[in-house]
Design a protein around this motif. Structure first.
Motif, PDB file in Angstrom:
ATOM      1  N   SER A 191       0.782  -1.258   0.000  1.00 36.45           N
ATOM      2  CA  SER A 191       0.101   0.098   0.010  1.00 36.45           C
ATOM      3  C   SER A 191       0.790   1.326  -0.015  1.00 36.45           C
ATOM      4  O   SER A 191       0.652   2.041  -0.669  1.00 36.45           O
ATOM      5  CB  SER A 191      -0.938   0.007   1.273  1.00 36.45           C
ATOM      6  OG  SER A 191      -1.723   1.175   1.365  1.00 36.45           O
ATOM      7  N   SER A 246      -6.853   3.336   2.189  1.00 37.59           N
ATOM      8  CA  SER A 246      -6.916   4.758   2.531  1.00 37.59           C
ATOM      9  C   SER A 246      -7.629   4.980   3.702  1.00 37.59           C
ATOM     10  O   SER A 246      -7.623   5.871   4.068  1.00 37.59           O
ATOM     11  CB  SER A 246      -7.440   5.278   1.544  1.00 37.59           C
ATOM     12  OG  SER A 246      -8.662   4.754   0.879  1.00 37.59           O
ATOM     13  N   GLU A 247      -8.804   4.192   3.964  1.00 41.87           N
ATOM     14  CA  GLU A 247      -9.623   4.667   5.101  1.00 41.87           C
ATOM     15  C   GLU A 247      -8.775   4.465   6.407  1.00 41.87           C
ATOM     16  O   GLU A 247      -9.382   4.946   7.513  1.00 41.87           O
ATOM     17  CB  GLU A 247     -10.976   3.664   4.964  1.00 41.87           C
ATOM     18  CG  GLU A 247     -11.697   3.984   4.115  1.00 41.87           C
ATOM     19  CD  GLU A 247     -11.401   3.353   2.628  1.00 41.87           C
ATOM     20  OE1 GLU A 247     -12.268   3.377   1.923  1.00 41.87           O
ATOM     21  OE2 GLU A 247     -10.584   2.836   2.611  1.00 41.87           O
ATOM     22  N   THR A 280      -2.279   6.381   3.879  1.00 38.27           N
ATOM     23  CA  THR A 280      -2.640   7.526   3.122  1.00 38.27           C
ATOM     24  C   THR A 280      -1.059   8.222   3.415  1.00 38.27           C
ATOM     25  O   THR A 280      -0.043   7.956   4.096  1.00 38.27           O
ATOM     26  CB  THR A 280      -3.346   8.567   4.097  1.00 38.27           C
ATOM     27  OG1 THR A 280      -3.047   8.606   5.479  1.00 38.27           O
ATOM     28  CG2 THR A 280      -4.788   7.957   4.259  1.00 38.27           C
ATOM     29  N   GLU A 281      -0.917   9.356   2.944  1.00 34.01           N
ATOM     30  CA  GLU A 281       0.532  10.232   2.792  1.00 34.01           C
ATOM     31  C   GLU A 281       1.004  10.744   4.182  1.00 34.01           C
ATOM     32  O   GLU A 281       1.758  10.657   4.010  1.00 34.01           O
ATOM     33  CB  GLU A 281       0.226  11.243   1.654  1.00 34.01           C
ATOM     34  CG  GLU A 281       1.510  11.881   1.415  1.00 34.01           C
ATOM     35  CD  GLU A 281       1.640  12.982   0.200  1.00 34.01           C
ATOM     36  OE1 GLU A 281       2.649  13.546  -0.115  1.00 34.01           O
ATOM     37  OE2 GLU A 281       0.443  13.277  -0.255  1.00 34.01           O
ATOM     38  N   TRP A 313       1.640   6.909   6.492  1.00 27.10           N
ATOM     39  CA  TRP A 313       1.944   5.550   6.274  1.00 27.10           C
ATOM     40  C   TRP A 313       3.171   5.390   7.303  1.00 27.10           C
ATOM     41  O   TRP A 313       3.349   4.196   7.250  1.00 27.10           O
ATOM     42  CB  TRP A 313       2.538   5.496   4.891  1.00 27.10           C
ATOM     43  CG  TRP A 313       3.553   6.718   4.340  1.00 27.10           C
ATOM     44  CD1 TRP A 313       3.426   7.845   3.694  1.00 27.10           C
ATOM     45  CD2 TRP A 313       4.779   6.444   4.567  1.00 27.10           C
ATOM     46  NE1 TRP A 313       4.507   8.477   3.604  1.00 27.10           N
ATOM     47  CE2 TRP A 313       5.655   7.867   4.180  1.00 27.10           C
ATOM     48  CE3 TRP A 313       5.752   5.467   4.921  1.00 27.10           C
ATOM     49  CZ2 TRP A 313       6.957   8.082   4.285  1.00 27.10           C
ATOM     50  CZ3 TRP A 313       7.244   5.621   5.168  1.00 27.10           C
ATOM     51  CH2 TRP A 313       7.712   7.056   4.638  1.00 27.10           C
TER      52      TRP A 313
END
Length: 499
Positions: free
Chosen positions: A38, A180-181, A185-186, A189
């Motif tokens: 991911s 992403s939930e 995410t950026e 992570w």
């Protein structure tokens, strides 16, 4: 199955041991295997930006791929080093002590992961992956040995399966938290990569309440009083005199014999078939095609009409399937037996690989319903893998070797496991590029060969001591050697008569 489950429920400390060892033991290994999928775009972005700001260098695509491949593969290098050191660590600190100490490495690696983005250092991720691998190499040996040595003979198979169940659980949670939930995410992570630190903290706080392995205390330390005290804590007031008697028999057989090294195990001819069994088992686990199944899942799901933004959730379903199948293995293994589960699992995987290769080929002919067949076969393949090889393989070295050879057996199993995983990571992209879906036929060879090998060369190990299993190995293969010798002798007699 009900009677064994009831027997396990009568031992609450053993249940606690399963969860405490699993969450801090093999769970982080499974998590580390799947977690990088991911956040890979974010990590590659960090690598690019770091090189530009630090060295004023814009990386070419092949340079970025090389750095990324090393970041992924350094986990295997750390695992190999950890496996090589696991025997000496377990001999020095004990099974429980070894598990406790490996958590400090996991926490150190987690801290590096959490700070990597803030420090703008992809090298910290590499070091963290190496440390994770080292700790996993140690825990993949210490976790199954500790559980098997704490379990009554009737519950060894059921407790041993949980080692693989927590590996599957780790892989699933690595996928789940990576969407992403949650943490994929950026911004989040680094927390995704550092999550294993929380499992290490959990084990560090809870494992001290469990006793050391009773077999280690009696057979390695020679402390019968501490052994009986540990048995009482683990098994309560149940009658464990028979197990103690069997341990004493093994103690008499190996008295004044130190733990053997991996090289000494390789040189011991009387254990040659057990050694071959370990090599075949752990090599096939990695070369069974399970990574190829996950790799092709996105293409199959896409062809079946699943939108691109939903593909990750469909792949999550495969991870959940593996976890559920591993749990079902836990429920049936005591009645079915390990040899049967391994044979049926690999034969089922072999048949599925043949059908999957055919359906993937037919998809190229634009047959509209064929992707759905491929999708079903992927889940069948995952189920066969989890219900047999996943649960049975990990504890196997601790069951077919006596006390003085167990650590060495896990060293060899670890070397084979980590080397095979590294080879698959390096070679699989090349196989896909040149063979496409026909690469499944290579994995078919390994699955079929391993299934036939277990059917013909390995006795059932359910509810047996290591000494009994060793005797059955000797009887099985001395009989084959005797038959071979007799047939040769017959051939000589016939030749001499004709002459």
């Amino acid at each position: 199955m009900t009677q064994y489950l009831k027997l396990l429920l009568d031992h609450p400390v053993l249940i606690a041991a399963i969860f405490i060892c699993g969450i801090g033991g093999t769970f982080p290994y499974g998590y580390s295997v799947s977690v990088l999928t991911s956040p890979s775009p974010f990590i590659k972005q960090l690598i690019n930006s770091t090189c530009e700001s630090r060295y004023n260098l814009s990386l070419d695509t092949w340079q970025l791929s090389l750095i990324w491949s090393f970041t992924v593969s350094v986990f295997c290098i750390g695992g190999l080093v950890g496996s090589l050191m696991s025997a000496s660590l377990m001999a020095k600190f004990g099974r429980k002590g070894c598990l406790l100490r490996h958590n400090f490495g996991v926490i150190f690696g987690a801290v590096l992961m959490l700070l990597s983005k803030t420090a703008a250092s992809f090298e910290m991720i590499m070091v963290g992956r190496f440390v994770y691998g080292f700790s996993s190499g140690v825990s993949l040996s210490a976790h199954p040995i500790y559980l098997l040595e704490c379990a009554p003979k009737k519950l060894k198979a059921m407790m041993g399966v949980t080692v693989g169940t927590f590996i599957s659980g780790g892989k699933f949670f690595g996928q789940l938290l990576g969407i992403s939930e949650f943490l994929g995410t950026e911004k989040a992570w680094p927390w995704l990569l550092g999550f294993s630190g929380f499992t290490a903290l959990f084990q560090l706080c809870t494992l001290p309440f469990l006793p050391e392995s009773p077999r280690f205390l009696l057979l390695d330390r020679g402390d019968r009083q501490a052994c009986e005290k540990a048995l009482k804590r683990l098994w309560g007031n149940n009658d464990y005199s028979k197990e103690v008697e069997e341990m004493l028999q093994e103690n008499a057989a190996v008295r004044n014999v130190r733990n053997h090294s991996a090289l000494e195990l390789i040189q011991t001819k009387t254990l040659r078939w057990q050694l071959i069994t370990i090599i075949v088992t752990f090599c096939t686990v990695q070369l069974s095609g399970i990574n190829a199944a996950y790799f092709y899942s996105f293409d199959v799901f896409h062809a079946a009409g699943i939108p691109d933004d939903k593909l990750r959730y469909a792949a999550l379903g495969m991870g959940l399937c593996e976890l559920c199948a591993s749990i079902s293995c836990f429920m049936i293994i005591e009645n079915t037996g390990k040899k049967v589960l391994l044979f049926r699992g690999y034969m089922g995987m072999s048949a599925t690989l043949v059908l999957l290769t055919i359906t993937l080929y037919l998809q190229t002919l634009d047959i509209s319903w064929m992707p759905y067949c491929s999708m079903v076969l992927l889940f069948v393949f995952i189920f066969c893998f989890a219900v047999g090889p996943v649960g049975v393989s990990s504890p196997l070295p601790g069951e077919i070797f006596t006390q003085t050879f167990k650590p060495a057996a896990y060293v060899i199993a670890g070397i084979v496991n980590w080397t095979s995983l590294f080879v698959v990571g390096m070679v699989f992209p090349i196989l896909v590029e040149n063979l496409d879906y026909f690469c499944f036929l290579i994995f078919l060879f390994f699955c079929f060969t391993c299934g036939v090998y277990f059917k013909l060369n390995v006795p059932e190990v359910k509810h047996k001591t290591a000494l009994q299993i060793t005797k059955e190995f000797d009887e099985m293969h001395s009989k084959s050697r005797k038959n071979t010798t007799e047939s040769k002798a017959d051939g000589v007699e016939i030749y001499e008569t004709k002459f």
